[in-house]
Design an enzyme around this catalytic site. Structure first.
Site, PDB file in Angstrom:
ATOM      1  N   SER A 259       0.720  -1.093   0.088  1.00 26.59           N
ATOM      2  CA  SER A 259      -0.089   0.011   0.120  1.00 26.59           C
ATOM      3  C   SER A 259       0.974   1.082   0.166  1.00 26.59           C
ATOM      4  CB  SER A 259      -0.906   0.009   1.073  1.00 26.59           C
ATOM      5  OG  SER A 259      -0.380   0.537   2.196  1.00 26.59           O
ATOM      6  N   LYS A 260       0.380   2.345  -0.359  1.00 25.32           N
ATOM      7  CA  LYS A 260       0.753   3.662  -0.468  1.00 25.32           C
ATOM      8  C   LYS A 260       1.522   4.067   0.668  1.00 25.32           C
ATOM      9  CE  LYS A 260       1.412   7.294  -2.904  1.00 25.32           C
ATOM     10  NZ  LYS A 260       2.420   7.160  -4.113  1.00 25.32           N
ATOM     11  N   ARG A 261       0.958   3.677   1.896  1.00 19.82           N
ATOM     12  CA  ARG A 261       1.591   3.888   3.241  1.00 19.82           C
ATOM     13  C   ARG A 261       3.164   3.242   3.232  1.00 19.82           C
ATOM     14  NH1 ARG A 261      -1.680   1.379   7.247  1.00 19.82           N
ATOM     15  NH2 ARG A 261      -2.768   0.591   5.541  1.00 19.82           N
TER      16      ARG A 261
END
Ligand code: GLU
Length: 497
Positions: A259-261
């Protein structure tokens, strides 16, 4: 004929996981001599992102995936649609979905549901609190059709739900997972038309896959629980269902969903970092697939000839950045130098280097080529390469004079060596100004004078690069040219004085 499709919802940017789904669908179609289609699933209008569709197509094209049918971009960057079974953008097909929703209602296989949002929320809370499976409790399923029609006619808002079979099992053979079975009683009555009249993904995808003659649905594992609902729809509409293949999840090294995180995930991010399309594609092809032997380097063309779903694993695939860098280094080293240089230009511009040397005129490109050749083996990405070669173009190098001093030597001693070296270099003709010739000449001169190799070559290299680590002094000198080399040596002497 085999036809596969990639059917993104343009609610963001193409994720590397999406690229893998697209790539596997594309490779499967190519290997089977079939067609690959791109369809845009934009029925969730609230989640649309401006420019998302263009971004998806651009990223696919950058990766080398060509689209045979459906949505594509024209040479001037406009969205076009090609093929005889369109439109291929779902928001342009609303009457088609309406027609099939009506058919299902008429057949008694779908029903109007008038439950308010608040009731559904409460139901969910109750189910969660009591650890029950969440889902719609079918309250409106038994409302007589005539009554429901009257309520609709009177203007009451409603969604349309699918009447899932209440008992039994839905089974199918997944091309990656084998036999899969779902208990029908655990599948709730899915909404197929929302209160705004838009179809949900489930209805739209099934209708389109059928009408667009898709033979193989290849998609991510997260859609596996939707498949029995889709199969129910195929059966109710009396349509032949396609073959299904669900690709495993992509995870990072910490076993979390990508994920982007946790860093870059969009294809554009990797492009902007200077990963080569060939490397990213090769790396992604190996996320869950391998040829069954030791080979790791595959061009897209080779993948098109070798890819098969039988060799796709059902285990989660780990997105290992080290491995991606390894792939990128391989392609950085093997790509044609002219081509690599051409692709490096935007990165030199970005690093603020190119404007100093002018524009990308042929002469500039030629000199850039030497710079690229100098650093290509040492950099993992094009961005790194442009950064790493910044010193070649700098007007002034920022380094401490102490860095010039080799081991036990002194500033004074170093200055004397650099002076002698400059005098010697001055005697060399221009035609001797290549890395090999400089190497031979300078080494010979060092020997003749009985100097220590490090006492000369270390300060020479630092004077030319300003860095502790860099390519060798002769390679740099050859690319810098005689004039600039002598200038940098003289600046170094001034720093030491
Ligand atoms: N629109 C869905 C998505 O965004 C497509 C899922 C499918 O391939 O059926 O992934």
């Amino acid at each position: 004929m085999v036809k596969t499709r990639f059917a993104p919802s343009p609610t963001g940017f193409l994720h590397v996981g999406g690229l893998r789904t697209a790539l596997f669908s594309y490779l499967f179609a190519r290997r089977q001599g079939g067609a690959f289609m791109l369809r845009i699933e934009d029925t969730d209008q609230e989640r649309l992102v401006e420019g998302g569709m263009e971004n998806f197509i651009r990223s696919l094209r950058w990766a080398g995936i060509s689209i045979d049918e459906g949505v594509d971009l024209s040479t001037d960057g406009k969205v076009i649609q090609k093929g005889s079974l369109g439109p291929y953008i779902q928001s342009e097909r609303l009457p088609i979905y309406q027609k099939y929703a009506n058919q299902l209602l008429a057949q008694g296989q779908a029903y109007y549901c008038f439950c308010a949002k608040e009731r559904l929320e409460e139901l969910r809370k109750f189910q969660e609190l009591n650890k029950l499976p969440t889902g719609y409790d079918s309250r409106c399923r038994e409302i007589p059709a005539a009554e429901a029609s009257e309520r609709r006619a009177a203007g009451e808002s409603a969604v349309v739900r699918l009447k899932m079979p209440a008992s039994g099992e839905t089974t199918f053979t997944d091309l990656i997972r084998g036999e899969v079975a779902f208990q029908n009683s655990l599948i709730d009555d899915q909404v197929i038309v929302k209160s705004d009249g838009f179809p949900t993904y489930h209805l739209a995808a099934v209708v389109d896959d059928h009408l667009m003659e898709v033979t193989h649905v290849i998609r991510g594992e997260e859609w596996l629980p939707s498949t029995p609902k889709h199969i129910a729809l195929y059966r109710m509409l009396d349509w032949k269902e396609p073959a299904f293949a669900h690709l495993s999840l992509l995870i990072n090294e910490q076993k979390q969903k990508l994920s982007k995180r946790h860093g870059d995930v969009s294809v554009e991010d990797f492009q902007a970092k200077g990963y080569l399309a060939e490397a990213l594609v090769n790396f992604i092809a190996f996320l869950g697939w391998n040829p069954g032997d030791e080979r790791e380097l595959f061009t897209l063309g080779e993948l098109e000839r070798e890819f098969s779903l039988e060799k796709v694993s059902k285990a989660a695939a780990v997105f290992n950045r080290e491995k991606l860098n390894w792939y990128n280094r391989q392609y950085m080293m093997s790509l044609d130098l002219n081509e690599l240089t051409r692709r490096a230009v935007p990165f030199f511009k970005h690093a603020g280097v190119l404007h100093k040397t002018g524009t990308d005129e042929p002469a500039e490109l030629a000199s850039l080529k030497n710079v690229v050749a100098l650093e290509r083996q040492r950099s993992a990405t094009l961005a790194e390469l442009a950064e790493a070669t910044g010193f070649m173009f700098a007007d002034e190098l920022a380094y401490e004079p102490e860095l010039l001093v080799w081991k036990k030597s002194t500033k004074k001693e170093t200055e004397t060596k650099l002076e002698a070296l400059s005098e010697f270099l001055l005697t060399l003709a221009e035609f001797e100004w290549t890395a090999e010739k400089l190497d031979a000449a300078v080494q010979g001169w060092i020997k003749k004078n009985g100097y220590g190799v490090g006492d000369v070559l270390w300060p020479m290299r630092v004077a030319l690069s300003g860095q502790k680590n860099s390519p060798g002094p002769f390679e740099i000198a050859a690319v810098l040219g005689k004039k600039k080399t002598l200038e940098r040596l003289s600046t170094a002497r001034k720093k030491l004085a």
